[in-house]
Scaffold this active site. Structure first.
Site, PDB file in Angstrom:
ATOM      1  N   GLU A 152       0.833  -1.204   0.000  1.00 21.52           N
ATOM      2  CA  GLU A 152       0.000   0.000   0.000  1.00 21.52           C
ATOM      3  C   GLU A 152       0.865   1.251   0.000  1.00 21.52           C
ATOM      4  O   GLU A 152       0.490   2.277  -0.569  1.00 21.52           O
ATOM      5  CB  GLU A 152      -0.937   0.001   1.213  1.00 21.52           C
ATOM      6  CG  GLU A 152      -2.028   1.061   1.141  1.00 21.52           C
ATOM      7  CD  GLU A 152      -3.080   0.896   2.221  1.00 21.52           C
ATOM      8  OE1 GLU A 152      -4.192   0.430   1.900  1.00 21.52           O
ATOM      9  OE2 GLU A 152      -2.793   1.232   3.391  1.00 21.52           O
ATOM     10  N   HIS A 168       6.278 -27.519   3.209  1.00 17.68           N
ATOM     11  CA  HIS A 168       5.459 -28.602   2.662  1.00 17.68           C
ATOM     12  C   HIS A 168       4.341 -28.062   1.761  1.00 17.68           C
ATOM     13  O   HIS A 168       3.384 -28.777   1.468  1.00 17.68           O
ATOM     14  CB  HIS A 168       4.880 -29.432   3.806  1.00 17.68           C
ATOM     15  CG  HIS A 168       5.932 -30.006   4.702  1.00 17.68           C
ATOM     16  ND1 HIS A 168       6.532 -31.225   4.464  1.00 17.68           N
ATOM     17  CD2 HIS A 168       6.526 -29.504   5.818  1.00 17.68           C
ATOM     18  CE1 HIS A 168       7.434 -31.456   5.412  1.00 17.68           C
ATOM     19  NE2 HIS A 168       7.449 -30.429   6.245  1.00 17.68           N
ATOM     20  N   LYS A 200     -14.061   1.656  -3.550  1.00 17.05           N
ATOM     21  CA  LYS A 200     -15.036   2.134  -2.561  1.00 17.05           C
ATOM     22  C   LYS A 200     -16.161   2.909  -3.246  1.00 17.05           C
ATOM     23  O   LYS A 200     -17.342   2.731  -2.945  1.00 17.05           O
ATOM     24  CB  LYS A 200     -14.351   3.046  -1.536  1.00 17.05           C
ATOM     25  CG  LYS A 200     -13.394   2.356  -0.589  1.00 17.05           C
ATOM     26  CD  LYS A 200     -12.821   3.389   0.372  1.00 17.05           C
ATOM     27  CE  LYS A 200     -11.822   2.776   1.334  1.00 17.05           C
ATOM     28  NZ  LYS A 200     -11.263   3.795   2.252  1.00 17.05           N
TER      29      LYS A 200
END
Length: 530
Positions: free
Chosen positions: A356, A387, A502
């Protein structure tokens, strides 16, 4: 005069572009591992870069590049309260939450900002003591046992990373006084899951929103209020604490909450864990003593980050190496692996912190740049990830630099001996083995079993994951990101990229989609299930 130039305009970057990486197989010796080591805060938390593809020639160019770009001078500008966040005309004051290093920083209203942060901190300590003593009880007269923080982005990721890192340490030292929980996602299942798992009568809720108008936090706050009311708690505000700006909607319009703590607009969410955003919950869960150690570690690391010598300034060197790996060697991601279960949330905070901050395509003067900026940050916990995705890291076609984080001792001091070694020794052995395997590889005539090596990594290590250590490590990464931003000549302290989504979401919620066929079509498929 401080020099603000694009990365590709710096003469020493042009020199760096012509320098080949060091061959790790031939140079990784005990002497190098001992010498290529820096303390992050001058004491017990170390940054080791012996397995990075650099040598003394690189270090010399790094030093010249740092000096040419005035990196330390730019850091001093931040510490002295200059308005470095130029797009929002704001200061950048997160360092001031853990101690004053530069000049007095006075805000426009004549308020001394160190005094402001210190007064908020004292208020936090006093409030925590009142809760712990039982002087402040829940709406139904119960002693508080749980804390739930409701916030998203920097109001959740950093605090959650610190909480999980310290929880077991606090338990071992009898400093874990309350249980902490987090609600961030707007998905109502998360709110329901958390609230249904605790006794609401014994729970204090922290609402964190800088503006007081964050969509997700407002929705989750209303979910909480409905839940409290349905449980017969009419005076629900007596169980809610607000963290926000002094002039936000929550501060100005909503009265009657148990307590208010204030943020400042000079600190972005991703840089806010050592402000009220992170410290209210940490003081409640783990006491003032823990908080002071976190701040001490961060402050000492902040001070050491002023060192102009790249060989004795861990975040500065880490930033220069990162630029070399991204912009010269073309490595596009960076993997953070902590060999400590307690740090399982830390890389998620670092994702936001770095991506960000530096995920930009224009420079600080709003001009398009033509070089790469931030790398993709991802990670996990060792040995689990060995793994899962380590196959790709060892033998895949992309080289991914890694940051390993490890500790000599465990937090809870419980262990078992099996096959002649303790589990903690096995954990550490795996960490060491991976560094060597990635660096040196292992030749095999069977191509399927051949390990090329030359996969660079750094190691951050200390004796134990303590509050002091996590504070130092937090500061290291914050300052690394800051120095990277300076080198890239971008503003690391705004985040315009989060705004468009937004706006469109609000448009969709208002059914204002008829002008965009794509929005309307997706809305029918997902929202209306046509």
């Amino acid at each position: 005069m401080i020099n603000y130039k694009n990365l590709n305009e710096l003469e020493n970057f042009k020199i760096l572009e012509r320098i080949d990486p060091e061959v790790l197989k031939t140079v990784l010796t005990g002497k190098r591992i001992k010498e290529y080591d820096i303390t992050i805060e001058g004491d017990s938390v170390h940054y080791n870069y012996a397995s990075k593809q650099i040598n003394e020639n690189h270090l010399k160019i790094f030093q010249n590049l740092s000096d040419e770009a005035n990196l330390i001078e730019k850091y001093k500008e931040i510490l002295n309260g200059e308005r470095v966040n130029i797009s929002e005309n704001r200061k950048v004051l997160h360092h001031l939450t853990r101690g004053q290093i530069g000049k007095d920083v006075i805000e426009d209203n004549k308020e001394n900002m160190r005094e402001f942060f210190q007064s908020e901190l004292e208020k936090i300590y006093n409030f925590a003591k009142q809760i712990h003593s039982g002087n402040i009880k829940s709406a139904n007269g119960k002693k508080f046992k749980n804390v739930v923080q409701i916030g998203i982005g920097g109001s959740s990721l950093g605090p959650k990373a610190l909480y999980s890192s310290i929880k077991n340490y606090a338990k071992k030292h009898n400093l874990a006084l309350m249980n902490g929980y987090f609600i961030s996602n707007i998905d109502p299942d998360e709110s329901a899951e958390v609230l249904n798992s605790i006794n609401i009568d014994e729970t204090l809720f922290i609402i964190v929103s800088k503006s007081g108008n964050t969509l997700e936090t407002k929705a989750n706050m209303q979910f909480l209020i409905n839940k409290l009311k349905s449980n017969g708690i009419k005076e629900y505000k007596k169980q809610m604490v607000i963290i926000t700006l002094k002039n936000s909607m929550l501060a100005l319009e909503e009265k009657g909450y148990l307590e208010y703590f204030f943020m400042h607009d000079s600190i972005g969410g991703r840089f806010s864990p050592t402000s009220a955003v992170g410290l209210v919950l940490l003081a409640l869960c783990f006491t003032e003593k823990i908080v002071k150690e976190i701040l001490k570690g961060a402050n000492k690391a902040d001070k050491k980050s002023l060192n102009k010598n790249v060989k004795d300034n861990a975040p500065l060197l880490a930033a220069l190496i990162s630029i070399y790996e991204r912009n010269v060697l073309n490595y596009s991601s960076n993997c953070i692996i902590a060999y400590s279960k307690a740090m399982e949330n830390f890389y998620l905070h670092l994702q936001q912190l770095e991506m960000e901050s530096n995920g930009k395509s224009v420079n600080r003067f709003n001009e398009t740049i033509n070089y790469k900026t931030v790398r993709i940050i991802w990670g996990g916990i060792g040995t689990d990830v060995q793994h899962s995705f380590f196959q790709m890291l060892h033998q895949g076609t992309d080289i991914v630099p890694m940051d390993f984080i490890g500790f000599n001792e465990t937090q809870l001091k419980e262990d078992v001996i099996s096959d002649n070694s303790s589990s903690n020794d096995k954990l550490k052995a795996n960490l060491i083995a991976q560094i060597i395997a990635f660096s040196k590889g292992k030749e095999n005539s069977n191509k399927n079993k051949n390990f090329k090596g030359e996969r660079p990594s750094a190691l951050i290590y200390s004796k134990e994951l303590t509050p002091y250590a996590i504070g130092s490590i937090l500061s290291h990464y914050e300052n690394k990101v800051m120095f990277e931003g300076f080198l890239l000549n971008i503003n690391s302290f705004d985040q315009e990229g989060v705004q468009l989504g937004k706006t469109l979401a609000n448009q969709i919620l208002k059914n204002d989609t008829f002008e965009d066929e794509a929005i309307e079509s997706y809305s029918k498929k997902i929202l209306k299930q046509d």
